[in-house]
Each structure stands twice: as C-alpha cells, then as structure tokens.
Design an enzyme around this catalytic site. Structure first.
Site, PDB file in Angstrom:
ATOM      1  N   VAL A  59      12.919  44.988 100.219  1.00  0.00           N
ATOM      2  CA  VAL A  59      11.794  46.570 100.650  1.00  0.00           C
ATOM      3  C   VAL A  59      10.678  46.201 101.197  1.00  0.00           C
ATOM      4  O   VAL A  59      10.401  47.548 101.438  1.00  0.00           O
ATOM      5  CB  VAL A  59      11.671  46.085  99.141  1.00  0.00           C
ATOM      6  CG1 VAL A  59      11.018  47.294  98.848  1.00  0.00           C
ATOM      7  CG2 VAL A  59      13.290  45.903  98.609  1.00  0.00           C
ATOM      8  N   LYS A  91      10.711  44.481  88.696  1.00  0.00           N
ATOM      9  CA  LYS A  91      10.729  44.775  87.515  1.00  0.00           C
ATOM     10  C   LYS A  91      10.633  43.371  86.584  1.00  0.00           C
ATOM     11  O   LYS A  91       9.962  44.084  85.550  1.00  0.00           O
ATOM     12  CB  LYS A  91      12.452  45.222  87.393  1.00  0.00           C
ATOM     13  CG  LYS A  91      13.272  43.758  87.787  1.00  0.00           C
ATOM     14  CD  LYS A  91      15.023  44.488  88.125  1.00  0.00           C
ATOM     15  CE  LYS A  91      15.005  43.249  88.717  1.00  0.00           C
ATOM     16  NZ  LYS A  91      15.159  42.670  89.505  1.00  0.00           N
ATOM     17  N   VAL A 132      12.525  50.633  88.435  1.00  0.00           N
ATOM     18  CA  VAL A 132      14.170  50.686  87.750  1.00  0.00           C
ATOM     19  C   VAL A 132      14.578  51.760  88.443  1.00  0.00           C
ATOM     20  O   VAL A 132      14.614  52.923  88.563  1.00  0.00           O
ATOM     21  CB  VAL A 132      14.085  51.446  86.402  1.00  0.00           C
ATOM     22  CG1 VAL A 132      14.861  52.058  85.444  1.00  0.00           C
ATOM     23  CG2 VAL A 132      12.869  50.284  85.569  1.00  0.00           C
ATOM     24  N   GLY A 155      15.669  51.970  91.497  1.00  0.00           N
ATOM     25  CA  GLY A 155      15.441  51.497  93.108  1.00  0.00           C
ATOM     26  C   GLY A 155      14.962  53.676  93.629  1.00  0.00           C
ATOM     27  O   GLY A 155      13.332  53.304  92.882  1.00  0.00           O
ATOM     28  N   GLY A 196      27.301  41.528 100.506  1.00  0.00           N
ATOM     29  CA  GLY A 196      26.079  41.173 100.566  1.00  0.00           C
ATOM     30  C   GLY A 196      25.791  41.872  99.466  1.00  0.00           C
ATOM     31  O   GLY A 196      24.871  42.084  98.862  1.00  0.00           O
ATOM     32  N   ASP A 245      18.998  41.289  84.666  1.00  0.00           N
ATOM     33  CA  ASP A 245      18.641  42.586  85.432  1.00  0.00           C
ATOM     34  C   ASP A 245      18.774  43.757  84.739  1.00  0.00           C
ATOM     35  O   ASP A 245      17.608  44.382  84.747  1.00  0.00           O
ATOM     36  CB  ASP A 245      19.193  42.863  86.521  1.00  0.00           C
ATOM     37  CG  ASP A 245      18.862  43.741  87.958  1.00  0.00           C
ATOM     38  OD1 ASP A 245      18.328  43.461  88.230  1.00  0.00           O
ATOM     39  OD2 ASP A 245      19.340  44.543  87.605  1.00  0.00           O
ATOM     40  N   LYS A 296      15.625  46.042  82.817  1.00  0.00           N
ATOM     41  CA  LYS A 296      15.049  47.068  83.710  1.00  0.00           C
ATOM     42  C   LYS A 296      14.999  49.069  82.094  1.00  0.00           C
ATOM     43  O   LYS A 296      14.216  49.806  82.278  1.00  0.00           O
ATOM     44  CB  LYS A 296      16.147  47.877  84.255  1.00  0.00           C
ATOM     45  CG  LYS A 296      16.198  47.277  85.290  1.00  0.00           C
ATOM     46  CD  LYS A 296      16.815  47.585  86.451  1.00  0.00           C
ATOM     47  CE  LYS A 296      16.247  46.706  87.749  1.00  0.00           C
ATOM     48  NZ  LYS A 296      18.056  47.013  89.151  1.00  0.00           N
ATOM     49  N   GLY A 310      19.491  48.551  97.545  1.00  0.00           N
ATOM     50  CA  GLY A 310      18.728  48.842  98.807  1.00  0.00           C
ATOM     51  C   GLY A 310      17.407  49.474  99.012  1.00  0.00           C
ATOM     52  O   GLY A 310      16.892  49.725  99.373  1.00  0.00           O
TER      53      GLY A 310
END
Lengths: 399, 399
Positions: free
Chosen positions: B12, B100, B127, B129, B182, B196, B200, B297
């Site tokens: 990121v 997050k 949250v 992306g 990936g 995860d 969120k 991403g």
C-alpha cells in the site's frame, strides 16, 4: 439552531420536512446543530398538514429573513427555481437542491456564486436520488483520473425495461402499467426519450472533468423503439437491455451519450433492476466503483437532500471544494465512437457479409429476419453500412 | 505545498507513493495544494527505487519535523503503528491510515486525540479497500438511522467461495490455488477464519452507532467448514454462499456477526464475486444503498488512502465530524438472533420433523443424508435442537 426554508411542498419537499422532523435528534448530532424548518414556500395551502404553521406564499419573506441560513429548493424546473436559487445565494444563503434541470443548466454558475459568498450550492439528490454519487466524486475519488462513468440513471425506463425483460411484455403495455402504478408520468417523454438521464450524465461528466458538459450536445436516444423481439435476441445472447448514460475517455477525447445498450451478465449493472439506479465510476487507480440504490421516491431523494443540509451546516461559512468551471468541455464527436452493434435485418447473409464483413449471427428463432453482431466500428461507419443494407433496428453493445 | 510522510513502504505504501507522483496535478487541484512526500519510513533499503531520496529509518525525524502536516500510516499491525500514530496526532499532525487492526482497536481514542488538536484521523482504506464506505457513512448517510450494514468485506474468502461456487472445487484445493496466485496468504487464518472481516464490521458498526463496538465480542465463524457439497445444495436452492459481516438492529438490540450465509439471487450482494467487496447499508429513510469495488490491492487501497490525504488537506485545521465515542456499545446476545438455517443431517425425516417441526426439504441428490431448511428460530433454540438431532453441518440463511 440553524433555520432553513423549503421551496416547494411536493413529493420531495414534504419528504424533506418529514425527515427533518422524524430524525431530528440524529440529524442534530450529525450536523452539530439543531435544524429547524422556519418556512415552507408553496403556492398551495395545506390545511391540517404539519407544514401549515410555517407555510408562506411569498418568497421575499424567506429571502429577506437573515435568520434563514439554508434554502432547500425542491420545486423542480427552471422557472422560478433558477431566479429563486440565485437570489438566495446572492443573499448569502447556502442552497441545497434536487433539481437536475437547474444543475445541468446552471450548475457551474451557481457554484461560482456560492463560492464568492463562502457559501455552498449542493445537489447530491439531483442525480441517482438517494444514492451518494455527487459527494463521492467530489470528496472521495480525488486521487484518481476518472476515465468513465456509466449509469442507469432513470428509474422509470429501468422499470419498463426490467418488466419487458422478465415478463416478455411489449413496450406499450408495459408503459401503460408503469403509468397506472405511478412509476411513469402521464406525459412520459422526459423519461422515455432519455431527456432526464441526459441531464444527469451531463452533471456527472461536468464534475468528473471539472468543466461544463452541455447536455444539449450529448447524443440522446430513448427506449421507445425497444421491442419484445429485441429482448428475445438479448436472452439468446445472455444479455439484458438497459438505458445507459455514459461519459468515457476514448482515443480522441471524451464521448458522452444516453442510449439503450446490451449488457452482459458479468457487467456490474446487469442486475440493477426495477426502479433502482446504479452508477459505475472507473478511476485510473481505484478501478471500478459501483453505487446502487433508490434513484427516485420521496424519502430516498429527501434523505439525500437532508444529507446536503447537514453538509451545509457543517460547512456553514466555508465553501467546500467542487471542481466544475463554467468553461465548456468540447465533447468528441459521437459519430467517431467505436463499438459492436447488434443488428436486425431482412437482408440475406450474403449481403450482410458483403457489407459488414465478419459478423456473428444470433439465432433467436425469429422468422423472416436475421440478427447479427458487427465487429467494432464507428457510429459513422455503422450508419453508412446500415443504410446500404437496410435494417430493422440496431442496439449498441456495452463493453 | 503540503508535506506528508509515509510510514511503511510495502504494497500500500508504495502504491500511495506512486499515486501521489502519477496523479500529482489533479490531486493538487482537488486538494487545493500541492502534496509532496517528504519522507518514507521503512526499516529496509530500496536501492534504485524512486523513494530512495526520501527514505528514512528513524521515525523521530518525521515526528520532529514541523513541516510534516500529515502522516500516512500503512504499516499495518498494532506495533509500532499505534505508538507512531498516537505520537503523530499528539504532535499536531493529521493521520491517514489503511490499518483496520489499529482502527478497530483504537479508533475512538485516536479520533478523540485528533479532535483535541483540530486535526483529523482518517481511515477510509481500512474497510473495503478502494470502496468509499467510511466517508459515505460519516458524510452522506447523515439524515438516516442506519438499521443494517451487511458486507462482503474480505476479498480472499470471496475469491475462494466464488471459485468453489462456479467450478465446484473443494475448499482445500481452492485455498491452495488462491495462495499460489497471491490472493491468499501462506498463513491464511486471518482471512479464512473471519478475523479480518470482523475488524471491518466492527469499524462500520461503531461508525453507524456512534459508540465503540468491540470486535472481540462479535460472533465470528470462518469458511473453512464450507464444502463442495454445501455448494451443491446452494445451487439447488438457487443461492450462493458468501462470508458476510453483519450489524443489524433486531428486536432487542444491535446484533453483529461474521459468518458464511446462503444468499438468494435477488440479494444485491449475490453477484459480488471474486476479490471484489460489496457493502449494503440500509437507512430508515434512504432504503438500501450498495457500494461495490476492489476490496484490496495496491492501487485501489492506496487510492482511498490518498483520498483521505486530500480530505486532510482540505480540512487542515478543522476537525471533520466523525461520530464514534469511546463509550462501549453493548451488543445483543447473538444466541437470541433469529433466522432460517439450512441443515444437513443423517437423521431420518421422522426425527427431523419431531424435533424441528415444519421444515422445507432440499434435494440436491446427495445420498446418505438429508438437507432441510428450518423455520425462523433463534441461534440458541437451533443449537439445542441440532444437538438433539445430530447434524453434519448448518449454514445460516440471509434475509
């Protein structure tokens, strides 16, 4: 305590009045101030209605009352909305509106006037009803070049097309049914012919590009020529037909249009059915974002209007950033734009292939005609060839 | 010119660096100021990388530089992110984060600290992306009581479930494939077991309710027990299986959960496939709003981070309104929450009906077992009955 005035006590206006009353406390918490409707302006009387105590018939009362900080314009149309809004901004009040005609025609000017007074001209509800789309473009998609906006922007036409798709009904009877249910106007031209959608895509395109896109220069085609036979072909292709407003960066510039298009099942707007609206925004970094919700209706639209009022209260003497100059954006000629076309014709395959070259036939079992998909060609080239061949109809293919 | 620092040059972080460089001019236009990355903090060196000239290894250089107005925390995890962010806010800098874990654990506190300095703590990318969801809740759905939030909040599990759905593959081989591509971590527990997603939904629930929802109190169930046979039943029911984070006003209070659920084709999240995320927010006025886009991403997430930076520049010395107090929200006991369950069992129909009463059988042609749907009952009641009957598995039915 912030005092506001509502111009017009129709469907949206009465919804705004209701929401401000019903959700009073949470709106106060969100805005940081209690919001009170000091006036409702309407030519009519509403005896017994809760608005009765604040109803006025003379706009000057509102305009000349310095206590009114925010004017909510939900009358629709250009006259007298434009004069009223301009006067309110000139008097140093913020304005929130759901009026797509006003915004499409005078948006940039009204934003400029608001800015010059450190006030705001907000119009979230003018596109997509309750769906947040203006604010996401202004406040969220700020790190991206916006390459494309494609939207189902009119609930009436989407309701009709969905009905035709799911029930195999023809256009005329579906329109009549929509009128009986109140989903279509007695005079449905503005919806059916795309005049509503084109104003909305012009607003979104102007915000995405920061310059004024003139809705009168956007290629506009409605759905009145779509038939139940078209939907038979669509089904064979596993596609649906939607009226799409589009604004897209193509090879030579920005192309905008409103037209029915064939959409494949994988398209994120394929499943946006009935009176629901859906808008896809493609950024050069974030990729595709899709926003779906009620594109019309009293409370959804009013909810978006009130969210603008909250925003106006939060930014009472600060002009929020909206990139939309009065400078005009020259659109690329639509006739240069390339795509695949689905075509119906009574011509034979020999002629089809001699004129259109490599095509893909679609057999939906309709006798006396042939359906086919062209290669990707420009609107201009397509028209030439179609004239030569003679066709029953054609629908553009999305994607 | 506003100077910023990026903490962490991972996926990121390098995306943020790239977007600020690539879309420099339009970001400057949107923010009203040019944005310059003065520092990138990372323990590693990146010889030859464009970040090389601004790379530092010591956080104090950033902290003590008064020119740095905004700190971008994209390291992830709690240590040292929490200390770093707190120190930045205490030093009077705004912070934008995609973290997050940090937001779910310390969001309310960090918002309070930022407010006390008239600065901002922004976390759009934590949250969904690249999807705008934090900002719409804070800035758009402000006229509505939010009754429900339901989201596909984890791309890895959605990728796996979509693969299983479309290709009939089993869980283990699909997970392996996702790891090879990936899309899943070597240690996939955080995604697969819902850890995860639960952070969120806790963040979204906290914002919707204005109080802190503790993610550790949310019922959490992952997808590792979902099998290809479950998908055969799902297909028979015309449904799909999605891992949903939910927060909903029910009869006795707010119920939150993360669990796989069976979704019908009409559900607006049914078609949210692959690594895409989708979030439905239901307001008491606006109805259902749906937001869809890339949930992860490099560039989509970084785009949301940079949109926060633009927001922070626009509100440099003004704290924007975020309703999220440190006061804890007591969630309603999940065991009281009612729904239909889909059940697989080796028991016979006589026993099924004597224990569950009125059920609807689902015949997917699986021998040696029976599938059925229960009436709407509480989690508690269901568990009792399921224990009595003996079951292979059960999946909750959405809606």
């Amino acid at each position: 305590m912030i005092k506001v005035a509502i111009l017009g006590y129709g469907t949206v206006g009465s919804g705004v009045f209701e929401i401000i009353r019903e959700n009073k406390d949470l709106i106060a918490a969100n805005a940081g101030e209690e919001i009170e409707v000091k006036y409702v302006l309407d030519l009519r009387d509403f005896p017994g209605d809760p608005c009765e105590n604040v109803l006025v018939h003379d706009y000057n009362i509102i305009l000349e009352d310095p206590e009114v900080e925010i004017v909510i314009e939900v009358m629709g149309g250009l006259k007298p909305a434009y004069d009223f809004v301009k006067a309110a901004l000139d008097a140093g009040k913020s304005v929130c509106t759901s009026n797509k005609e006003l915004v499409a025609k005078h948006g940039a000017e009204l934003i400029r006037i608001a800015k010059s007074h450190n006030r705001n001209f907000l119009f979230e509800a003018s596109v997509g009803g309750g769906i947040p789309i203006i604010r996401p473009i202004n406040m969220h998609i700020t790190a991206d070049k916006i390459c494309e906006i494609t939207g189902i922007l009119n609930g009436t036409t989407n309701y009709i097309l969905t009905k035709m798709d799911k029930e195999g009904a023809d256009f005329a009877s579906t329109l009549k049914q929509a009128q009986d249910l109140g989903y279509a106007e007695r005079n449905p031209e503005a919806d059916i012919e795309g005049f509503d959608a084109v104003r909305k895509i012009a607003i979104l395109a102007s915000l995405a590009k920061g310059k004024t896109v003139d809705f009168e220069e956007i290629y506009t085609e409605g759905i009145s020529n779509i038939t139940d036979i078209d939907f038979k072909y669509a089904k064979t292709m596993n596609k649906s037909i939607k009226l799409l407003g589009k604004c897209k960066n193509e090879d030579d510039g920005v192309v905008a249009s409103v037209a029915p298009r064939l959409l494949s099942q994988e398209h994120p707007l394929y499943n946006v059915n009935g009176v629901v609206n859906g808008i896809l925004v493609r950024g050069n970094m974030v990729g595709d974002l899709v926003f779906i919700g009620s594109g019309a209706g009293k409370l959804p639209t009013a909810s978006a209007v009130v969210s603008d009022v909250v925003d106006a209260v939060r930014h009472l003497n600060v002009s929020t950033t909206v990139m939309w100059d009065e400078e005009k954006l020259e659109l690329e000629d639509f006739s240069k734009s390339k795509k695949h076309f689905f075509v119906r014709t009574k011509a034979d395959k020999k002629d089809i292939e001699s004129i259109f070259g490599n095509v893909e036939y679609v057999d939906a079992g309709i006798s006396g005609e042939t359906g086919f998909i062209t290669e990707k060609i420009s609107e201009e080239k397509f028209s030439e060839k179609a004239d030569k061949l003679g066709i029953i109809s054609r629908i553009r293919i999305e994607g």
